[in-house]
Design an enzyme around this catalytic site. Structure first.
Site: not given
Lengths: 576, 186
Positions: A43, A105-106, A155, A474
């Site tokens: 993602e 969940f999630q 959802k 760097m």
């Protein structure tokens, strides 16, 4: 309904990754052909790709991810887009409303987590509100100072049907209407200052590019008509062409000597769409001590945040520049020519220092040389450059010249390693036939290298030009300067074989470690019709100069290694 | 022109030491922020203060226009003039914020706060507490044989003064609403 709203917003590409809570939207996407969905591998890749898409087109980038980890993985990109003012609309799925708060969940408190790293975010619990919020999201993301906007959609809200509201109605009713016209009195004051300034400078930033191509056009017209020198931040490269006669190069910590010295010595600084970032200003109490400062910014909170403005102008760059040009022309296009000529003479003296010079080698490829050759061999091509973060990014900014806006995609404010690979994919999606090169360091590149899979899947011929010094360059440089050369965890052990890696992905791999072979190798990369991973083995201990050490003002620049010391003294004698 | 060489091992040039210290005097300001009454808007405002390191001395919030979906947040904050200006600009750029008023600079304003005090004591102290409450026009809203709960409305200074007086007389619990403020006149 979500897909309809995206269509009405003119969205062509969505970068995303499906998951349980997002399935209803994905089902809709499956049943249409107008919007192309690009399946990323992570993602974070989706949101950086959307940023690359947005920066290279001026249109908002769109991301679709699932709940929980899908949403939290976008947090870095949201923060990146917030700091660099990039319009991105992120749709995150959420567990159904009746499960919110149950540690389902999630489940994650997405709007809570992303509140400080978005310009605005909403959890939509009512399907009838969904189109309104979606259109508002695009409106808020693209107007005023652009930024990321997130919509969290449970959802059950995705499954339900509701009444659709078209975009025009929503925008009309929105209370978010940032001011675009500058205050006429302040603009008048700025014009008067332009007419009399003896040592003026334009200091331009990403705001010019965000304002659209008209802003860049107006900037070019004003700069060329006045003959004032111009420098730009990292974010603003390309707004004024690198081949333009007023161009001094980038300013700031690793900016050009002439640009920083001119900023320090000017008597009129015209800041156009930049925000006096700490990488630019160095020590604030010694920042450009004798100048009158005009500041044009669409965000009122940028003005007087760091550096007090004598002529503050809140407004959109294109609108303000249009007014400035009109009034300046009407008053007789006056500038203080005599003083200006003297000012340029002084600047020429600083230019003569040739601050980008480096000691080339016949045995190893110097990273500066590699970027120089890349510039030489791609000059004249309409190319798009993305970068990761670190030394290579600064070298790219120093040695590559940009003639047009929206050709340079880099993570400036947040400094996100891992930005470049996905960003190059987003850019290539927007410009399928263009040459897109990601100038990278090997460490940054590895952070989101999984997106090479996306490049292969969608046949995106992105060129990954990796300056491989087997170091976190760097970090190593700062350890060199500040920590007694104790290189704590700043080298890359156990690196993969990038050519084999390219093979494994199905891309072309090229390795080069000899300066004599470099040109041919770069040409081979450019000629190949498909993604390339170019492993350019460079000098391992090169430091990036010039450099303003943190906490120092613009006129105290480091101009190179110890070897450069003599040159500095010599040049110093030629100057003031 | 000076080339500057940092000594190896020197750590005083950290990238994060760039912010100058402003020696300006800190001022107390009362802000009235009109916001769209939607979920999370208070978190947004508070998050701005904590995220950017600003002070909140007192904060009150309630819906003031049900039809127009507007809530009013009254914030008392302290900072140098530059910081106060930043706070106002940062509040102003939040999308659900409709209006920011700095009541401290926009002319005279009325500030009121409501407070409840539980004072426990017997004999002389109990009488004295009651007498002082009368002077301050505090109301007795609850009473037992050895305690009172006083209700007091007034400026924050008045509430402070009353609390100071009650302390030696057995003040054991205080609840304050924080400041609600309106500008004077029309």
């Amino acid at each position: 309904m979500v897909v309809q709203a995206l269509k009405d917003q003119g969205v062509e590409v969505v970068f995303g990754y499906p998951g349980g809570a997002a399935l209803p939207i994905y089902d809709e996407i499956f049943q249409q052909n107008e919007i192309q969905h690009v399946l990323v591998r992570h993602e974070q890749g989706a949101i950086h790709a959307a940023e690359g898409y947005a920066r290279s087109t001026g249109k908002p980038g769109v991301v679709l991810v699932t709940s929980g980890p899908g949403a939290t993985n976008t947090v870095t990109g949201l923060t990146d887009a917030l700091l660099d003012s990039i319009p991105v609309v992120v749709l995150t799925a959420q567990v159904p409303t009746f499960l919110i708060g149950s540690d389902a969940f999630q489940e994650a408190d997405t709007v809570g987590i992303t509140r400080p790293c978005t310009k605005m975010n909403w959890l939509v619990k009512d399907t009838d509100m969904l189109p309104k919020r979606l259109h508002e999201a695009f409106h808020v993301a693209t107007t005023g100072r652009p930024g990321p906007v997130l919509i969290d959609i449970p959802k059950d809200v995705q499954f339900a049907t509701g009444t659709y509201t078209p975009p025009a109605k929503v925008v009309e009713a929105s209370h978010y209407k940032p001011r675009v016209k500058g205050d006429p009195d302040a603009i008048q004051e700025l014009v008067e200052a332009i007419e009399t300034a003896e040592k003026p400078i334009f200091y331009t930033g990403g705001g010019v590019i965000n304002s659209g191509s008209a802003a860049s056009q107006l900037l070019r017209e004003l700069t060329d008509a006045t003959g004032f020198p111009l420098t730009s931040t990292l974010m603003g490269l390309g707004a004024y062409p690198a081949s333009g006669k007023s161009w001094l190069g980038m300013l700031g910590m690793h900016g050009l000597y002439e640009a920083n010295m001119a900023m320090h010595g000017c008597d009129l600084m015209i800041n156009i769409g930049a925000r006096f970032d700490d990488r630019i200003t160095g020590r604030i109490d010694a920042f450009s001590p004798n100048s009158k400062k005009a500041h044009i910014d669409i965000d009122p909170s940028s003005i007087n945040k760091v550096i007090p403005a004598d002529i503050p102008i809140v407004g959109d760059v294109a609108h303000v520049l249009e007014d400035v040009l009109r009034i300046w022309k009407a008053r007789g296009r006056k500038t203080n020519r005599e003083a200006l000529a003297k000012w340029w003479k002084k600047i020429e003296g600083w230019k003569a220092v040739n601050c980008l010079k480096f000691k080339n080698s016949e045995k190893t490829i110097k990273p500066q040389y590699a970027v120089q050759r890349l510039e030489a061999l791609t000059k004249g091509m309409d190319r798009y450059i993305t970068t990761e973060v670190g030394q290579h990014q600064m070298w790219a900014a120093q040695f590559l010249g940009f003639e047009d806006p929206n050709r340079w995609m880099t993570s400036g404010g947040l400094g996100t390693m891992g930005y470049g690979v996905p960003a190059s994919i987003g850019v290539q999606m927007a410009h399928p036939d263009a040459l897109v090169i990601n100038v990278a360091g090997e460490a940054s590149w590895l952070m989101n290298m999984q997106e090479m899979g996306t490049a292969i899947q969608y046949r995106l011929p992105v060129k990954q030009f990796i300056l491989n010094n087997e170091r976190l360059g760097m970090v190593r440089q700062w350890q060199d300067l500040l920590h007694g050369g104790r290189y704590s965890h700043s080298w890359s052990d156990a690196l993969p074989d990038f050519v084999k890696l390219a093979d494994a992905f199905g891309a072309k791999g090229i390795r080069c470690d000899n300066p004599d072979d470099l040109d041919e190798a770069i040409k081979e990369m450019l000629a190949y019709d498909g993604p390339v991973i170019f492993d350019c083995l460079v000098e391992k201990h090169e430091n990036c100069f010039p450099m303003i050490p943190s906490g120092e003002p613009h006129n105290k620049m480091l101009l190179g290694d110890d070897k450069a010391e003599d040159a500095i003294q010599g040049a110093g004698a030629a100057l003031v | 022109m000076n080339a500057l060489h940092i000594k190896k091992g020197s750590t005083k040039h950290s990238a994060y030491n760039l912010r100058p210290t402003f020696s300006d005097v800190e001022e107390k300001h009362t802000l009235a922020v009109l916001v769209e009454n939607e979920p999370g808007v208070l978190a947004r405002v508070i998050g701005l203060f904590s995220g950017r390191g600003y002070n909140i001395e007192s904060l009150t919030v309630a819906e003031v226009d049900h039809k127009g979906h507007l809530s009013r947040i009254n914030i008392v904050t302290t900072g140098t003039p530059q910081v106060i200006e930043q706070i106002k600009a940062q509040l102003g750029r939040l999308v659900p914020v409709r209006d920011v008023h700095d009541l401290t600079v926009e002319g005279a304003a009325v500030e009121r706060e409501l407070a409840l005090f539980r004072v426990q004591g017997e004999g002389e102290k109990r009488v004295e507490a009651l007498r002082l409450a009368d002077i301050f026009r505090a109301k007795v809203v609850d009473s037992t044989l050895d305690s009172f709960v006083f209700e007091l409305t007034g400026s924050p200074e008045k509430v402070d003064a009353f609390a100071d007086l009650m302390r030696p007389l057995g003040l054991c619990e205080t609840a304050r609403t924080g400041v609600a403020a309106l500008s004077r006149g029309t």
